[in-house]
Design a protein around this motif. Structure first.
Motif, PDB file in Angstrom:
ATOM      1  N   VAL A 294       0.855  -1.185   0.000  1.00  0.00           N
ATOM      2  CA  VAL A 294       0.000   0.000   0.000  1.00  0.00           C
ATOM      3  C   VAL A 294       0.893   1.238   0.000  1.00  0.00           C
ATOM      4  N   ILE A 295       0.672   2.110  -0.976  1.00  0.00           N
ATOM      5  CA  ILE A 295       1.491   3.310  -1.142  1.00  0.00           C
ATOM      6  C   ILE A 295       0.666   4.534  -0.743  1.00  0.00           C
ATOM      7  N   THR A 296       1.252   5.359   0.091  1.00  0.00           N
ATOM      8  CA  THR A 296       0.640   6.648   0.428  1.00  0.00           C
ATOM      9  C   THR A 296       1.636   7.755   0.123  1.00  0.00           C
ATOM     10  N   LEU A 297       1.106   8.897  -0.304  1.00  0.00           N
ATOM     11  CA  LEU A 297       1.943  10.028  -0.672  1.00  0.00           C
ATOM     12  C   LEU A 297       1.469  11.282   0.037  1.00  0.00           C
ATOM     13  N   PRO A 298       2.399  12.190   0.350  1.00  0.00           N
ATOM     14  CA  PRO A 298       2.012  13.407   1.087  1.00  0.00           C
ATOM     15  C   PRO A 298       1.055  14.298   0.304  1.00  0.00           C
ATOM     16  N   GLU A 299       1.100  14.267  -1.045  1.00  0.00           N
ATOM     17  CA  GLU A 299       0.210  15.133  -1.814  1.00  0.00           C
ATOM     18  C   GLU A 299      -1.217  14.584  -1.907  1.00  0.00           C
ATOM     19  N   TYR A 300      -1.387  13.291  -1.543  1.00  0.00           N
ATOM     20  CA  TYR A 300      -2.718  12.685  -1.516  1.00  0.00           C
ATOM     21  C   TYR A 300      -2.909  12.013  -0.152  1.00  0.00           C
ATOM     22  N   PRO A 301      -3.106  12.793   0.909  1.00  0.00           N
ATOM     23  CA  PRO A 301      -3.141  12.215   2.266  1.00  0.00           C
ATOM     24  C   PRO A 301      -4.322  11.287   2.507  1.00  0.00           C
TER      25      PRO A 301
END
Length: 398
Positions: free
Chosen positions: A250-257
């Protein structure tokens, strides 16, 4: 007036009375001494009991608190091509800037190369001269062969003319190859995109001096295919066996919290970096919408697949001293036994143990200072079941 006289007490009665008093006194003394001895014994037992430390124990918990691991990752384009010039010259024009989408074969810049143009003209002129010489040599050989029947020319001359024609044809082939080489180089005056993608860098401008090759400075352009991304993550060595090929992450990115993206583990370097003690793994991430940017930071949550359920102990049970990392356990005889352990993961209040303990161990939750191997302790509470001794196991079997 007459007076009453008491009869005198006999000596025998006085003796009996004195004996009884002495026996009573002896009994009082003996009772007092015995009471003091009992009191001293109880005091000694109480003191000895107070000298034995009391400990609370609990068994290691066999549970999977969190079957995942969070690691930092880096996004990279699945295909990335730095564009360098194959010819030297001056940039006359460029048609795409950063962020522009390009198609394979699309012209993105043009170079003016006067030196190459003159070399090509010279090569074509040399080829024409070589072709004329070869044609003349072939005609001469044909005429000489027609005179061979009249013995006007010798066989030696015929052989010499044949060899000369072969040399001239070889020169023509060489000249033709040189012309084709220069024509191919001239085709590189037009810079084209190698595949469909996005221009992520432009490091040149009109009028800039262009040098051929990739060692003369930065790339003119960088074209990246971002429809699919690679996610690179460095996995600690002890977790590598728990991450299988094809596992989901599972990938999370700061621009899509508030969003998550799914990636798949597709490759491993199969080597451990000496400086960091980690193995580099590659994940594939679909980016057909073009929302994600190569070069960005990502948090990668990898799923751990294990053959056994790990053991967990309270963080307060760990002892780290000159003897290494240990855990104090209590044996069946209520004596201290230290065991060396290795940590798999530090989960804050709990520690996941990789090796050194079994599920039957009685772990001292908060070991007191100054305890040593073999010290007697008093177990308080019912946190752990007392392990059976070897003799008890034999009695059960019997």
């Amino acid at each position: 007036m007459p007076t009453d006289q008491r009869p005198p007490v006999s000596r025998w009665k006085l003796g009996i009375f004195g004996l009884a008093a002495g026996v009573g006194l002896v009994l009082v003394v003996i009772t007092g001494i015995r009471a003091r001895e009992e009191q001293g014994t109880k005091l000694k037992e109480w003191t000895d009991n107070q000298a034995i430390p009391s400990v609370a124990v609990a068994p290691p918990s066999a549970k999977v608190l969190n079957p995942t691991i969070d690691l930092p990752g880096r996004l990279e384009a699945y295909y990335r091509a730095p564009i360098f010039a194959r010819v030297s010259g001056y940039l006359t024009s460029w048609s795409v800037d950063i962020g522009a989408r390009v198609k394979a074969g699309q012209v993105i810049a043009e170079i003016e190369a006067p030196d190459l143009d003159q070399q090509l003209l010279q090569a074509r002129a040399d080829l024409a001269s070589q072709q004329a010489s070869a044609k003349l040599s072939e005609a001469t050989l044909t005429r000489r062969r027609s005179l061979l029947a009249s013995n006007f020319v010798s066989m030696q001359e015929i052989d010499e003319r044949t060899a000369d024609l072969s040399n001239k044809k070889a020169a023509v082939n060489s000249g033709q190859a040189n012309v084709e080489r220069l024509e191919a180089l001239a085709g590189y005056k037009k810079i084209t995109a190698p595949f469909d993608g996005v221009v992520t860098e432009r490091n040149t401008d009109v009028g800039a001096l262009i040098n051929a090759g990739g060692n003369a400075g930065p790339a003119m352009f960088i074209v990246s295919d971002i429809s699919k991304l690679r996610v690179y993550v460095n996995v600690p060595q002890n977790f590598v066996p728990s991450i299988k090929m094809g596992a989901k992450a599972v990938i999370t990115l700061p621009e899509y919290p508030n969003r998550t993206f799914t990636a798949t583990v597709e490759a491993s370097s199969q080597a451990v970096d000496v400086s960091s003690g980690t193995t580099r793994m590659q994940l594939a991430l679909d980016n057909s919408n073009g929302e994600l940017m190569p070069g960005g930071y990502a948090n990668v949550k990898l799923t751990l697949q294990r053959d056994t359920i790990p053991l967990h102990i309270p963080a307060s049970a760990l002892i780290f001293d000159s003897n290494g990392l240990r855990v104090a356990t209590v044996g069946a005889d209520d004596k201290i036994l230290f065991k060396k352990v290795t940590i798999a993961r530090d989960l804050g209040k709990e520690i996941e143990i990789a090796s050194g303990l079994t599920g039957d161990d009685r772990i001292i939750i908060a070991p007191p200072d100054g305890i040593n191997d073999g010290d007697q302790v008093r177990v308080v509470g019912g946190g752990a079941k007392k392990p059976t001794t070897a003799s008890e196991k034999q009695d059960v079997k019997g």
